[in-house]
Design an enzyme around this catalytic site. Structure first.
Site, PDB file in Angstrom:
ATOM      1  N   GLU A   1      46.876  41.534  45.352  1.00  0.00           N
ATOM      2  CA  GLU A   1      47.207  41.870  43.963  1.00  0.00           C
ATOM      3  C   GLU A   1      48.721  41.989  43.792  1.00  0.00           C
ATOM      4  O   GLU A   1      49.334  41.326  42.950  1.00  0.00           O
ATOM      5  CB  GLU A   1      46.515  43.188  43.631  1.00  0.00           C
ATOM      6  CG  GLU A   1      47.031  43.967  42.442  1.00  0.00           C
ATOM      7  CD  GLU A   1      46.532  45.401  42.511  1.00  0.00           C
ATOM      8  OE1 GLU A   1      45.587  45.716  41.783  1.00  0.00           O
ATOM      9  OE2 GLU A   1      47.079  46.196  43.304  1.00  0.00           O
TER      10      GLU A   1
ATOM     11  N   ASP B   1      41.723  50.311  37.424  1.00  0.00           N
ATOM     12  CA  ASP B   1      41.633  48.871  37.161  1.00  0.00           C
ATOM     13  C   ASP B   1      41.664  48.588  35.664  1.00  0.00           C
ATOM     14  O   ASP B   1      42.320  47.647  35.204  1.00  0.00           O
ATOM     15  CB  ASP B   1      40.335  48.298  37.750  1.00  0.00           C
ATOM     16  CG  ASP B   1      40.470  47.905  39.212  1.00  0.00           C
ATOM     17  OD1 ASP B   1      41.426  48.374  39.862  1.00  0.00           O
ATOM     18  OD2 ASP B   1      39.618  47.146  39.710  1.00  0.00           O
TER      19      ASP B   1
END
Length: 688
Positions: free
Chosen positions: A235, A427
């Site tokens: 990420e 998230d």
């Protein structure tokens, strides 16, 4: 209008300038009054007076509070509140500050020694007399919150907010125009450039221990470090590459890409070709499974690099590397799992085991899929379908009132509570950024404006500068932390928002410090990405020589859809079908309207409008769209009446004495319903 706005802003700025005499600042916050806690009204189950460590009150349980009516003479106005308090032991005890029903701050007192905590806040509406509450909302049984008093100060008249934003109806992909929210808010080009550069320099080249997230390795590699966990994640690596290509930092881009290729990409096994989502700083893989958002950002960053700088050789042949990944995410593993579910046309959480059976809303990036549909050598239609599917998925996962979505969700949008991720948690911060980016670049779904307004309205109600970083989907706070990463992504939502309050999110983001300290990794990544979005520096780099200019103009609109009909309906939904439109280049989708309200978009010639009211007549129309953003005239309107409510098996009539008798020609009644009951329900005032 623009000239008048500039004049008003200049006047307010002059009024807010501090006066200096002999080098000393004269203007300061003006003291209004001091309010002793024991003299305020007590509410809650256990609130009571105390005499030690001061004369005041103790808040023992959630919803214990003290309150009073306070005069705010200047509205709009900026005020400061200073609260003196303490904890009953060495751990932190919290208290929330509410003014006029709006949460302004969450304060915390650590230890038994009295201390003063302050908050600066705006009062923008309401009467001069408003209720102030000091309320306990974070009790976990470990301590009590002790309150001595609060003092109120008048700080200044806040600068006028710009008019409500009007998001363009043509996306930046077609127009080549990228909005600069900070400039629209009134900041200068020099201020904006300095802010972006300062953030990049601190996060990439700041202090090793407390500031930077980018760490060079040797002469030609680097990684993005999660300091709190002391690991490297796909990420963060892909985010770092996207930041680098947007800011024309080729050296940093190549360093990150080489480290990722060398240490993170699997060369064998079930996940061959994917990047391990978690690796230690020595390059040892901790978990070989990919995190789907990492692959998505890797692909798009590589495509932009190829288009902006041109491809080199070997691993620096960016376009070849991107194409290899595009093919890989659709190729089944040995266990037949793919990173994109080919039936659902949605990104999966992880292409492994049961994790391939659900999604993560923050992994949905329709703006990226639109580009892949143009630049992938093999699967263009699939990516067009994925973009349309994600836009519909956003609607399904969003709570109808708060707009909040979960970390994890089933393919139909229902929350998936694996690991307690069925709530709005870390998230999910990214979802509003993804939606706003899609609207900013392509503007294909006007519902995205409704969504941005809904989410910002929820957080505004929780208090700018005070809202928590985790919530249930219905809006119950699950934490007390106020995080810069969420502040940043909420500000990006203004790219699709339409209300004046959206500028308050931009203002808070502008005033938020660059994340530092142990937990700077995730906040810092989102801060930097959001800074690029908000400053107009997050752009599409196209294959035509590395520029961001739009393609040759296509001004021909598609033909209007014909043959609109409804093959089925229920009490809360209407299914629609129509004949396909034609276009000189090609129709990319359709937008469905209920009256003037958008229902949604689809790439097919059918759609089901949901969340309708029983036994209600609706007028539907459909418009066609092409890749250049041209929109057709509406179809002929179709009137459909939903079915009467199917009920629950108990027949109950809601009645009023003032209804006319007879079986027809009843007139509208706006009074209070009489109360009637059945075995399970009570009806009163027209509400079940």
């Amino acid at each position: 209008m623009k000239k008048c706005w500039s004049s008003l802003l200049a006047i307010v700025m002059v009024l807010n300038i501090f006066t200096f005499i002999g080098g000393a600042e004269v203007q300061a916050a003006t003291f209004i009054s001091k309010y002793e806690a024991e003299s305020m009204t007590k509410a809650g189950s256990y609130t009571s007076n105390i005499s030690s460590p001061f004369t005041g009150v103790a808040l023992y349980a959630n919803n214990d509070l003290v309150k009073n009516s306070t005069t705010f003479a200047t509205i709009p106005g900026k005020y400061e509140m200073r609260v003196r308090g303490a904890s009953s032991n060495s751990s932190a005890a919290g208290v929330s500050v509410y003014v006029g029903g709006s949460k302004k701050a969450s304060l915390s007192f650590t230890g038994t020694t009295p201390a003063i905590q302050s908050v600066l806040f705006d009062v923008t509406s309401g009467t001069s007399s408003q209720e102030v509450q000091l309320k306990l909302e974070t009790d976990n049984g470990s301590n009590d919150t002790l309150i001595d008093y609060y003092e109120l100060y008048f700080d200044s008249v806040p600068a006028l907010l710009p008019p409500a934003p009007v998001p363009p109806i043509t996306g930046a992909f077609y127009s080549g125009v990228y909005r600069n929210l900070f400039k629209e808010f009134g900041k200068s080009d020099a201020e904006i450039d300095a802010k972006v550069n300062t953030a990049f320099q601190q996060l990439f080249y700041g202090d090793n221990d407390t500031q930077r997230i980018y760490y060079p390795v040797g002469t030609d590699m680097a990684y993005i470090l999660d300091k709190a966990n002391n690991d490297v994640r796909s990420e963060g690596m892909s985010y770092g590459m996207m930041i680098a290509v947007q800011l024309d930092k080729k050296a940093e881009f190549d360093r990150l890409w080489k480290w990722a290729k060398t240490y993170m990409q699997n060369t064998s096994g079930t996940q061959q070709g994917y990047f391990a989502w978690q690796v230690d700083t020595s390059g040892n893989k901790i978990d070989t499974n990919p995190a789907s958002d990492g692959e998505e950002y890797f692909i798009t960053a590589l495509l932009f690099a190829a288009n902006r700088w041109g491809s080199g050789t070997g691993i620096y042949n960016y376009s070849t590397e991107a194409q290899t990944l595009l093919d890989r995410v659709l190729t089944p593993n040995s266990d037949q799992k793919t990173l994109f579910d080919l039936t659902q046309k949605q990104v999966v959480f992880v292409p492994y085991g049961s994790a391939a059976g659900f999604s993560d809303p923050s992994y949905h990036l329709p703006a990226f899929y639109e580009l892949w549909a143009l630049w992938d050598n093999n699967n263009n239609q699939l990516w067009r379908d994925a973009a349309a599917t994600s836009r519909e998925f956003f609607k399904k996962q969003a709570h109808s009132t708060t707009g909040l979505g979960p970390d994890y969700a089933e393919f139909d949008g229902r929350p998936n509570n694996t690991g307690n991720h069925g709530d709005f948690r870390f998230d999910a911060w990214r979802t509003i950024m993804n939606v706003a980016m899609d609207y900013h670049w392509f503007a294909k779904d006007s519902w995205q404006k409704t969504y941005a307004d809904r989410v910002q309205n929820f957080f505004h109600g929780q208090g700018i500068g005070a809202y928590a970083n985790q919530y249930s989907l219905s809006g119950s706070s699950l934490s007390t932390d106020h995080s810069p990463g969420l502040v940043a992504t909420n500000a990006v939502g203004t790219l699709a928002a339409t209300t004046t309050k959206s500028w308050e999110f931009v203002n808070e983001f502008w005033n938020t410090s660059i994340p530092s300290g142990q937990y700077r990794y995730y906040d810092g990544c989102l801060y930097m990405l959001s800074l690029l979005h908000a400053s107009g520096n997050f752009k599409i780099y196209k294959p035509s020589g590395g520029g961001t200019n739009p393609p040759p103009s296509d001004t021909q609109v598609p033909t209007a859809p014909t043959g609109l009909s409804s093959p089925s309906k229920s009490d809360t939904s209407v299914s629609l079908t129509w004949n396909a439109s034609s276009d000189n280049i090609g129709v990319t989708g359709y937008e469905i309207f209920r009256g003037t309200t958008p229902c949604g978009t689809t790439a097919s010639t059918s759609y089901t409008c949901t969340e309708l009211s029983p036994n209600t007549s609706y007028s539907f129309t459909v418009k066609a769209m092409d890749a250049a953003g041209n929109v057709s005239a509406p179809s002929s309107a179709l009137s459909v009446t939903t079915n009467a409510s199917s009920g629950s098996g108990n027949e109950t009539i809601v009645w009023s004495d003032s209804f006319e008798s007879g079986s027809s020609n009843w007139s509208y009644f706006s009074g209070n319903w009489s109360v009637v009951t059945d075995r399970t329900k009570v009806y009163s005032s027209g509400v079940l």
